[in-house]
Design a protein around this motif. Sequence first.
Motif, mmCIF file in Angstrom:
data_model
loop_
_atom_site.group_PDB
_atom_site.id
_atom_site.type_symbol
_atom_site.label_atom_id
_atom_site.label_comp_id
_atom_site.label_asym_id
_atom_site.label_seq_id
_atom_site.Cartn_x
_atom_site.Cartn_y
_atom_site.Cartn_z
ATOM 1 N N UNK A 265 0.816 -1.210 0.000
ATOM 2 C CA UNK A 265 0.000 0.000 0.000
ATOM 3 C C UNK A 265 0.857 1.270 0.000
ATOM 4 N N UNK A 266 1.903 1.275 0.844
ATOM 5 C CA UNK A 266 2.696 2.494 1.029
ATOM 6 C C UNK A 266 4.148 2.377 0.587
ATOM 7 N N UNK A 267 4.548 1.214 0.028
ATOM 8 C CA UNK A 267 5.950 1.029 -0.345
ATOM 9 C C UNK A 267 6.076 -0.105 -1.357
ATOM 10 N N UNK A 268 7.279 -0.228 -1.874
ATOM 11 C CA UNK A 268 7.626 -1.338 -2.757
ATOM 12 C C UNK A 268 8.796 -2.054 -2.117
ATOM 13 N N UNK A 269 8.743 -3.376 -2.134
ATOM 14 C CA UNK A 269 9.868 -4.144 -1.605
ATOM 15 C C UNK A 269 10.486 -4.948 -2.731
ATOM 16 N N UNK A 270 11.751 -4.660 -3.023
ATOM 17 C CA UNK A 270 12.516 -5.506 -3.932
ATOM 18 C C UNK A 270 12.905 -6.727 -3.096
ATOM 19 N N UNK A 271 12.232 -7.850 -3.337
ATOM 20 C CA UNK A 271 12.368 -9.007 -2.465
ATOM 21 C C UNK A 271 13.574 -9.876 -2.809
ATOM 22 N N UNK A 272 13.831 -10.108 -4.091
ATOM 23 C CA UNK A 272 14.939 -10.979 -4.467
ATOM 24 C C UNK A 272 15.627 -10.458 -5.719
ATOM 25 N N UNK A 273 16.894 -10.754 -5.820
ATOM 26 C CA UNK A 273 17.672 -10.531 -7.042
ATOM 27 C C UNK A 273 18.773 -11.584 -7.031
ATOM 28 N N UNK A 274 18.695 -12.511 -7.978
ATOM 29 C CA UNK A 274 19.678 -13.586 -8.046
ATOM 30 C C UNK A 274 20.159 -13.779 -9.476
ATOM 31 N N UNK A 275 21.462 -13.937 -9.618
ATOM 32 C CA UNK A 275 22.097 -14.186 -10.911
ATOM 33 C C UNK A 275 23.037 -15.377 -10.729
ATOM 34 N N UNK A 276 23.000 -16.303 -11.680
ATOM 35 C CA UNK A 276 23.906 -17.450 -11.596
ATOM 36 C C UNK A 276 25.350 -16.952 -11.515
ATOM 37 N N UNK A 277 26.172 -17.564 -10.659
ATOM 38 C CA UNK A 277 27.543 -17.082 -10.427
ATOM 39 C C UNK A 277 28.379 -16.924 -11.693
ATOM 40 N N UNK A 278 28.221 -17.814 -12.656
ATOM 41 C CA UNK A 278 29.041 -17.717 -13.871
ATOM 42 C C UNK A 278 28.701 -16.494 -14.721
ATOM 43 N N UNK A 279 27.621 -15.784 -14.388
ATOM 44 C CA UNK A 279 27.231 -14.577 -15.127
ATOM 45 C C UNK A 279 27.497 -13.304 -14.329
ATOM 46 N N UNK A 280 28.097 -13.436 -13.144
ATOM 47 C CA UNK A 280 28.438 -12.234 -12.366
ATOM 48 C C UNK A 280 29.418 -11.382 -13.167
ATOM 49 N N UNK A 281 29.247 -10.075 -13.077
ATOM 50 C CA UNK A 281 30.137 -9.157 -13.776
ATOM 51 C C UNK A 281 29.781 -8.939 -15.236
ATOM 52 N N UNK A 282 28.684 -9.547 -15.684
ATOM 53 C CA UNK A 282 28.261 -9.424 -17.088
ATOM 54 C C UNK A 282 27.158 -8.380 -17.270
ATOM 55 N N UNK A 283 26.754 -7.704 -16.205
ATOM 56 C CA UNK A 283 25.708 -6.687 -16.300
ATOM 57 C C UNK A 283 24.293 -7.223 -16.168
ATOM 58 N N UNK A 284 24.154 -8.498 -15.832
ATOM 59 C CA UNK A 284 22.827 -9.103 -15.724
ATOM 60 C C UNK A 284 22.035 -8.453 -14.589
ATOM 61 N N UNK A 285 22.633 -8.372 -13.406
ATOM 62 C CA UNK A 285 21.956 -7.749 -12.264
ATOM 63 C C UNK A 285 21.591 -6.303 -12.535
ATOM 64 N N UNK A 286 22.494 -5.574 -13.156
ATOM 65 C CA UNK A 286 22.233 -4.169 -13.491
ATOM 66 C C UNK A 286 21.012 -4.045 -14.395
ATOM 67 N N UNK A 287 20.902 -4.929 -15.381
ATOM 68 C CA UNK A 287 19.759 -4.880 -16.303
ATOM 69 C C UNK A 287 18.457 -5.231 -15.603
ATOM 70 N N UNK A 288 18.505 -6.209 -14.698
ATOM 71 C CA UNK A 288 17.290 -6.553 -13.951
ATOM 72 C C UNK A 288 16.845 -5.366 -13.101
ATOM 73 N N UNK A 289 17.781 -4.773 -12.359
ATOM 74 C CA UNK A 289 17.427 -3.650 -11.485
ATOM 75 C C UNK A 289 16.918 -2.474 -12.319
ATOM 76 N N UNK A 290 17.487 -2.260 -13.470
ATOM 77 C CA UNK A 290 17.000 -1.193 -14.363
ATOM 78 C C UNK A 290 15.522 -1.428 -14.696
ATOM 79 N N UNK A 291 15.182 -2.656 -15.043
ATOM 80 C CA UNK A 291 13.782 -2.988 -15.345
ATOM 81 C C UNK A 291 12.895 -2.826 -14.101
ATOM 82 N N UNK A 292 13.402 -3.258 -12.950
ATOM 83 C CA UNK A 292 12.641 -3.136 -11.710
ATOM 84 C C UNK A 292 12.367 -1.669 -11.386
ATOM 85 N N UNK A 293 13.387 -0.826 -11.547
ATOM 86 C CA UNK A 293 13.214 0.598 -11.265
ATOM 87 C C UNK A 293 12.256 1.250 -12.256
#
Length: 168
Positions: A84-112
């Motif tokens: 009602x009064x807020x948004x909770x980003x509950x989870x963000x997970x990326x397979x370890x072999x894809x860390x540093x590839x910008x995957x998390x950044x792209x997900x958060x961009x979409x979430x925002x």
Amino acid sequence: MQLEIKKAKPQHAEEMMSVRVIAAMDVYVNKEYGISAEDIIAQYGPEEIDKLKQGLKEGRIRGWIVVDSQTEEIIGCSTAKLKKDKIRFATLHVLPEYHGEGVGREIVKQMLEWAEPKKKDIFLYVVKYNKDKYEWYKRLGFEEITEGEWKLKAGKIIPRVKMVKHAS
């Protein structure tokens, strides 16, 4: 690598949970705090898949998946809950072999992009000993508001930090 970000659907819940478990084991297992792989696996059982599936179906949970277009494999996922009064980003997970590839950044961009028009503060929790992720969220405009704990089903405690990005 070609990535495609899609809205998660109930039929993605099982594969999303698999990504969560693999990614969580990479981040949360910690000798200092006594957190084992078994503790993490116990956290994400069949009932959690059912909850995710139902939440996605009912619209209580908004989810995103990142698919490697070449393999059709889900390599990252996230969820958010609109309250009602807020948004909770509950989870963000990326397979370890894809860390540093910008995957998390792209997900958060979409979430925002989804969250910001709603003009509500966005909250999330980050594990205290995951210093890189903590600093990453700070660079994205989140600020620490409190410290707390996450009690796992196995009874172990993971220290975490609650962060907020205020509505603009």
